[in-house]
Enzyme design. Structure first.
Site, PDB file in Angstrom:
ATOM      1  N   CYS A   2       0.835  -1.198   0.000  1.00 31.04           N
ATOM      2  CA  CYS A   2       0.000   0.000   0.000  1.00 31.04           C
ATOM      3  C   CYS A   2       0.874   1.253   0.000  1.00 31.04           C
ATOM      4  O   CYS A   2       2.015   1.231   0.456  1.00 31.04           O
ATOM      5  CB  CYS A   2      -0.865   0.029   1.246  1.00 31.04           C
ATOM      6  SG  CYS A   2      -1.829  -1.449   1.490  1.00 31.04           S
ATOM      7  N   ARG A  27       4.403   0.296  -6.283  1.00 32.77           N
ATOM      8  CA  ARG A  27       4.445  -0.544  -5.089  1.00 32.77           C
ATOM      9  C   ARG A  27       3.509  -1.750  -5.202  1.00 32.77           C
ATOM     10  O   ARG A  27       3.606  -2.680  -4.421  1.00 32.77           O
ATOM     11  CB  ARG A  27       4.052   0.293  -3.858  1.00 32.77           C
ATOM     12  CG  ARG A  27       5.039   1.392  -3.563  1.00 32.77           C
ATOM     13  CD  ARG A  27       4.505   2.337  -2.509  1.00 32.77           C
ATOM     14  NE  ARG A  27       4.446   1.756  -1.190  1.00 32.77           N
ATOM     15  CZ  ARG A  27       5.366   1.928  -0.242  1.00 32.77           C
ATOM     16  NH1 ARG A  27       6.404   2.683  -0.476  1.00 32.77           N
ATOM     17  NH2 ARG A  27       5.240   1.375   0.942  1.00 32.77           N
ATOM     18  N   TRP A  75      -3.104  -2.577  -1.377  1.00 32.12           N
ATOM     19  CA  TRP A  75      -2.780  -3.940  -1.786  1.00 32.12           C
ATOM     20  C   TRP A  75      -3.478  -4.829  -0.763  1.00 32.12           C
ATOM     21  O   TRP A  75      -3.109  -4.848   0.411  1.00 32.12           O
ATOM     22  CB  TRP A  75      -1.267  -4.145  -1.763  1.00 32.12           C
ATOM     23  CG  TRP A  75      -0.806  -5.462  -2.306  1.00 32.12           C
ATOM     24  CD1 TRP A  75      -0.567  -5.779  -3.615  1.00 32.12           C
ATOM     25  CD2 TRP A  75      -0.486  -6.637  -1.548  1.00 32.12           C
ATOM     26  NE1 TRP A  75      -0.124  -7.084  -3.714  1.00 32.12           N
ATOM     27  CE2 TRP A  75      -0.063  -7.631  -2.463  1.00 32.12           C
ATOM     28  CE3 TRP A  75      -0.517  -6.963  -0.191  1.00 32.12           C
ATOM     29  CZ2 TRP A  75       0.316  -8.916  -2.068  1.00 32.12           C
ATOM     30  CZ3 TRP A  75      -0.133  -8.243   0.201  1.00 32.12           C
ATOM     31  CH2 TRP A  75       0.281  -9.194  -0.736  1.00 32.12           C
ATOM     32  N   ASN A  99      -1.289   1.936   6.067  1.00 29.24           N
ATOM     33  CA  ASN A  99      -0.391   0.888   5.563  1.00 29.24           C
ATOM     34  C   ASN A  99      -0.055  -0.008   6.738  1.00 29.24           C
ATOM     35  O   ASN A  99       0.159   0.483   7.852  1.00 29.24           O
ATOM     36  CB  ASN A  99       0.916   1.479   5.040  1.00 29.24           C
ATOM     37  CG  ASN A  99       0.763   2.104   3.671  1.00 29.24           C
ATOM     38  OD1 ASN A  99      -0.346   2.174   3.130  1.00 29.24           O
ATOM     39  ND2 ASN A  99       1.862   2.573   3.119  1.00 29.24           N
ATOM     40  N   GLY A 100       0.047  -1.312   6.475  1.00 28.36           N
ATOM     41  CA  GLY A 100       0.401  -2.246   7.546  1.00 28.36           C
ATOM     42  C   GLY A 100      -0.774  -3.139   7.887  1.00 28.36           C
ATOM     43  O   GLY A 100      -1.778  -3.179   7.171  1.00 28.36           O
ATOM     44  N   GLU A 483      17.073 -17.309  -9.319  1.00 30.03           N
ATOM     45  CA  GLU A 483      16.655 -15.949  -9.644  1.00 30.03           C
ATOM     46  C   GLU A 483      16.025 -15.914 -11.041  1.00 30.03           C
ATOM     47  O   GLU A 483      15.013 -15.243 -11.267  1.00 30.03           O
ATOM     48  CB  GLU A 483      17.849 -14.990  -9.555  1.00 30.03           C
ATOM     49  CG  GLU A 483      17.593 -13.562  -9.978  1.00 30.03           C
ATOM     50  CD  GLU A 483      16.484 -12.889  -9.179  1.00 30.03           C
ATOM     51  OE1 GLU A 483      15.995 -13.452  -8.195  1.00 30.03           O
ATOM     52  OE2 GLU A 483      16.083 -11.780  -9.584  1.00 30.03           O
ATOM     53  N   LYS A 487      12.257 -14.726 -11.859  1.00 27.57           N
ATOM     54  CA  LYS A 487      12.031 -13.595 -12.767  1.00 27.57           C
ATOM     55  C   LYS A 487      11.000 -13.962 -13.814  1.00 27.57           C
ATOM     56  O   LYS A 487      10.070 -13.216 -14.098  1.00 27.57           O
ATOM     57  CB  LYS A 487      13.371 -13.222 -13.425  1.00 27.57           C
ATOM     58  CG  LYS A 487      13.591 -11.800 -13.739  1.00 27.57           C
ATOM     59  CD  LYS A 487      14.033 -10.929 -12.600  1.00 27.57           C
ATOM     60  CE  LYS A 487      13.179 -11.001 -11.396  1.00 27.57           C
ATOM     61  NZ  LYS A 487      13.632 -10.414 -10.200  1.00 27.57           N
ATOM     62  N   GLU A 490       7.368 -14.581 -12.168  1.00 33.64           N
ATOM     63  CA  GLU A 490       6.663 -13.461 -11.533  1.00 33.64           C
ATOM     64  C   GLU A 490       6.130 -12.451 -12.550  1.00 33.64           C
ATOM     65  O   GLU A 490       5.099 -11.832 -12.306  1.00 33.64           O
ATOM     66  CB  GLU A 490       7.506 -12.779 -10.453  1.00 33.64           C
ATOM     67  CG  GLU A 490       8.666 -11.956 -10.925  1.00 33.64           C
ATOM     68  CD  GLU A 490       9.425 -11.292  -9.769  1.00 33.64           C
ATOM     69  OE1 GLU A 490       8.840 -10.948  -8.743  1.00 33.64           O
ATOM     70  OE2 GLU A 490      10.641 -11.112  -9.923  1.00 33.64           O
ATOM     71  N   HIS A 506      16.198 -36.983  -9.999  1.00 34.13           N
ATOM     72  CA  HIS A 506      15.726 -37.647  -8.779  1.00 34.13           C
ATOM     73  C   HIS A 506      14.221 -37.462  -8.600  1.00 34.13           C
ATOM     74  O   HIS A 506      13.719 -37.500  -7.490  1.00 34.13           O
ATOM     75  CB  HIS A 506      16.502 -37.139  -7.565  1.00 34.13           C
ATOM     76  CG  HIS A 506      17.942 -37.524  -7.611  1.00 34.13           C
ATOM     77  ND1 HIS A 506      18.393 -38.791  -7.347  1.00 34.13           N
ATOM     78  CD2 HIS A 506      19.046 -36.812  -7.980  1.00 34.13           C
ATOM     79  CE1 HIS A 506      19.704 -38.859  -7.510  1.00 34.13           C
ATOM     80  NE2 HIS A 506      20.130 -37.659  -7.904  1.00 34.13           N
ATOM     81  N   LYS A 605       5.773  -4.244  -4.548  1.00 30.94           N
ATOM     82  CA  LYS A 605       7.211  -3.960  -4.614  1.00 30.94           C
ATOM     83  C   LYS A 605       7.873  -4.145  -3.259  1.00 30.94           C
ATOM     84  O   LYS A 605       8.928  -4.733  -3.149  1.00 30.94           O
ATOM     85  CB  LYS A 605       7.415  -2.526  -5.123  1.00 30.94           C
ATOM     86  CG  LYS A 605       8.872  -2.121  -5.246  1.00 30.94           C
ATOM     87  CD  LYS A 605       9.555  -2.891  -6.351  1.00 30.94           C
ATOM     88  CE  LYS A 605      11.035  -2.612  -6.445  1.00 30.94           C
ATOM     89  NZ  LYS A 605      11.733  -3.666  -7.211  1.00 30.94           N
TER      90      LYS A 605
HETATM   91  O1  M6R Z   1      12.990  -5.224  -0.925  1.00 33.26           O
HETATM   92  P1  M6R Z   1      13.528  -6.596  -0.692  1.00 33.26           P
HETATM   93  O2  M6R Z   1      14.821  -6.834  -1.401  1.00 33.26           O
HETATM   94  O3  M6R Z   1      13.632  -6.946   0.761  1.00 33.26           O
HETATM   95  O4  M6R Z   1      12.448  -7.556  -1.319  1.00 33.26           O
HETATM   96  C1  M6R Z   1      12.548  -8.943  -1.221  1.00 33.26           C
HETATM   97  C2  M6R Z   1      11.572  -9.608  -2.150  1.00 33.26           C
HETATM   98  O5  M6R Z   1      10.261  -9.277  -1.829  1.00 33.26           O
HETATM   99  C3  M6R Z   1      11.830  -9.221  -3.623  1.00 33.26           C
HETATM  100  O6  M6R Z   1      13.140  -9.525  -4.007  1.00 33.26           O
HETATM  101  C4  M6R Z   1      10.852  -9.977  -4.539  1.00 33.26           C
HETATM  102  O7  M6R Z   1      11.140 -11.344  -4.530  1.00 33.26           O
HETATM  103  C5  M6R Z   1      10.869  -9.403  -5.952  1.00 33.26           C
HETATM  104  N1  M6R Z   1       9.541  -9.427  -6.483  1.00 33.26           N
HETATM  105  C6  M6R Z   1      11.682 -10.163  -6.901  1.00 33.26           C
HETATM  106  O8  M6R Z   1      11.660  -9.607  -8.174  1.00 33.26           O
END
Ligand code: M6R
Length: 610
Positions: A2, A27, A75, A99-100, A483, A487, A490, A506, A605
């Site tokens: 949020c 965000r 969010w 927020n929170g 990673e 990528k 997501e 396995h 984000k």
């Molecule tokens: O802001 P941070 O690096 O702590 O965030 C960690 C993860 O939430 C962040 O890397 C997330 O996995 C991304 N969507 C990856 O692209």
């Protein structure tokens, strides 16, 4: 997650809200709204969906004549995305954005319902509004009401609040969720981060835990946790409004991919001394400190934890320090064995990830020294860690991290070299070579890869319509594969898994059918032959194989359907080149499938809830 914005001053508040909300979009959100004081009234406009929907509502029923307003991007956590669950929430004489998460909201709601309050939404936020309203009716004093109400709340919050009868004033408070107060030419602002305010001001004060602020057009009064007033110290962000714009690229993600050569060098160069050696003493991480480290716990989430898997290898290989990696949300539930010389190294691009923050606090409670590798400056994780190393990647707007991850890896690699130098496990030549690899070879190699975007677009087309895609690799390539797979899934929603190349057989190899795409990362010459055997295993079962390997790798014509060659100037050059390749493949797949690249569904984000 949020986002909050608020403004009180002499200018028209609603256009400022709309601009600020658009800058908070990155965000991640599913509903949006604003509340504006107009005369003695509060006008509320909110809806499920994107800012365009809110704009339409405002076109149909304009809100004019307001110079004091709060806005929010939501969010969803408690209650589905809907008009009624969108913020702001109004109860009695209180209108607020939040927020929170208020963790004990059910108990609070029960007590309020017993007093006759009827809730319209399913949110914890409306409960908070009702509680503050009850306290405001009792005290008639906004600050006292906030203090009384928040004393009963458990969880994390940042609130921007309008009280009836308090014309031209916004009240704000935070605990656990970030909030800043900012000073502009024409009034004061609040925001969940400075990015939302860049078109208006660059002067901000990061609010502390439990701090309450009352801002009006001319003044801002700050109250510390004890209730004493104090004068805020404003600092100027180095970010410019351009930093939050696409600069001619179709997506922020692509812009940020292209920024990586400069970002990697920009992260490491300030930590290179006159002898060409890594030196983090200006960050408070000097040789005396590093030479005392006997063990490292690396703790992070998502891509940051993937950077951590590489980081652990660097610490073990270059510095001879045993390093273990933990997913932050799990760290507290299986307290790992640690000694007083265990360094807890947390990694976070945003500096606000709730799970990482909780793990950091846990480590501090245990008396362990902490170090944060963070991008966003002055954020909670950066402030609470004993020591911090900023990655200097600049603002990352796309939800999927690229340059954030890239600079985390670069920082960890250089840090491990500094640690190796400090404890004598690495000699100067080794450490110097690491630095050169990061500052010179890797940026050049990334540029080489960025010049071949067509290759990645062509590779992406082969992935788009498959049910499963796999990345496999050994050693550092396995860490990178994690990673790469994240990528791809997501942003394109194509299901993709990372496997240690030797592990697929396995069990999971049963999913390989004719045509299943398998991307093989084979950047380490020492492991090439073994990885190639694993490639053969899937290829002989009909997999469509894309091989990413060094320029000099001996690859026979029948080994793969597509081969992507990577510069081999140094290990860093090859690894970062592979990184750019997998990022571009994910990006091109998402574009090909018509996905919302910068704002993938369901994602935020900065994940500020546990
Ligand atoms: O802001 P941070 O690096 O702590 O965030 C960690 C993860 O939430 C962040 O890397 C997330 O996995 C991304 N969507 C990856 O692209």
């Amino acid at each position: 997650m949020c986002g909050i914005i608020g403004y009180s001053g002499t200018a028209n508040a609603v256009p400022k809200m709309m601009k600020g909300l658009s800058l908070l979009e990155y965000r991640g959100y599913d509903s949006v709204g604003l509340a504006a004081q107009v005369g003695d009234e509060v006008k509320l406009v909110k809806c499920k969906g994107r800012i365009g929907v809110l704009e339409e509502k405002l076109r149909d029923a304009p809100v004019e004549g307001s110079s004091c307003a709060i806005g929010h991007t939501r969010w969803a956590t408690h209650g589905a995305p809907s008009d009624v669950n969108a913020h702001p929430h109004r109860v009695g004489g209180v209108t607020l954005v939040h927020n929170g998460i208020i963790e004990n909201y059910k108990a609070l709601a029960g007590a309020l319902e017993a007093q006759g309050v009827v809730f319209a939404s399913q949110t914890d936020t409306e409960v908070a509004a009702a509680l503050i309203d009850a306290c405001y009716r009792r005290t008639g004093d906004p600050v006292a009401a906030i203090r009384q109400a928040t004393a009963h709340m458990r969880g994390a919050y940042a609130f921007g609040i309008l009280f009836d009868g308090q014309k031209g004033r916004i009240y704000a408070v935070r605990r656990g969720s970030p909030l800043i107060l900012a000073k502009g030419q024409d009034g004061y602002y609040i925001a969940s981060d400075i990015t939302a305010l860049l078109p208006f001001t660059r002067e901000y004060h990061a609010m502390d835990e439990g701090e309450i602020v009352c801002l009006s057009g001319q003044t801002a009064t700050c109250y510390d946790e004890k209730g004493d007033t104090f004068t805020p110290v404003f600092q100027k962000t180095t970010l410019t409004p351009e930093a939050a714009q696409k600069g001619g690229y179709p997506h922020f993600m692509l812009k940020e991919i292209y920024e990586q050569p400069r970002a990697a060098a920009g992260c490491v160069s300030p930590r290179v001394n006159a002898a060409g050696l890594p030196d983090f003493s200006a960050d408070g991480v000097d040789a005396a400190f590093l030479s005392g480290v006997r063990q490292v716990h690396i703790v992070a989430c998502g891509s940051a934890v993937h950077a951590g898997y590489l980081g652990a290898r660097f610490f073990e290989d270059i510095a001879g320090i045993p390093a273990s990696v933990y997913i932050a949300s799990e760290y507290r539930y299986h307290p790992p064995l640690s000694g007083e010389k265990t360094l807890v190294l947390v990694i976070s691009q945003s500096g606000e990830t709730a799970d990482t923050l909780a793990a950091l606090r846990y480590a501090k409670e245990k008396g362990l020294p902490t170090l944060a590798v963070v991008n966003a400056v002055e954020t909670t994780i950066a402030r609470e860690a004993d020591r911090r190393v900023y990655t200097y990647a600049g603002p990352e707007i796309a939800v999927a991290t690229t340059k954030g991850y890239c600079t985390q890896v670069a920082a960890l690699w250089a840090l491990a070299a500094a640690a190796g130098l400090a404890n004598g496990h690495a000699d100067a030549d080794t450490a110097r070579a690491v630095v050169k690899g990061l500052v010179e070879d890797a940026p050049a190699a990334m540029k080489t890869m960025l010049a071949q975007r067509d290759t990645f677009a062509a590779a992406a087309k082969g992935l788009a319509d498959h049910e499963h895609v796999f990345y496999i690799g050994r050693g550092a390539d396995y860490a990178l594969a994690m990673e790469a797979a994240l990528k791809l899934k997501e942003i394109s929603y194509v299901h993709c898994e990372a496997y240690a190349a030797g592990e697929l057989k396995h069990g999971t190899i049963s999913l390989i059918e004719p045509g299943t795409p398998v991307l093989v990362l084979a950047t380490d010459p020492a492991l090439f032959e073994k990885t190639e055997s694993n490639l053969r295993e899937v290829r002989s079962r009909g997999a469509y194989v894309i091989l990413l390997c060094r320029e000099d790798a001996a690859v026979t014509a029948d080994a793969a359907d597509r081969v992507i060659r990577l510069p081999q100037t140094s290990p860093a050059a090859t690894l970062f080149a592979a990184l750019v390749a997998v990022q571009c493949i994910a990006y091109e797949t998402a574009v090909f499938l018509g996905c919302d690249v910068d704002r993938p569904r369901n994602l935020a984000k900065s994940v500020t809830v546990e």
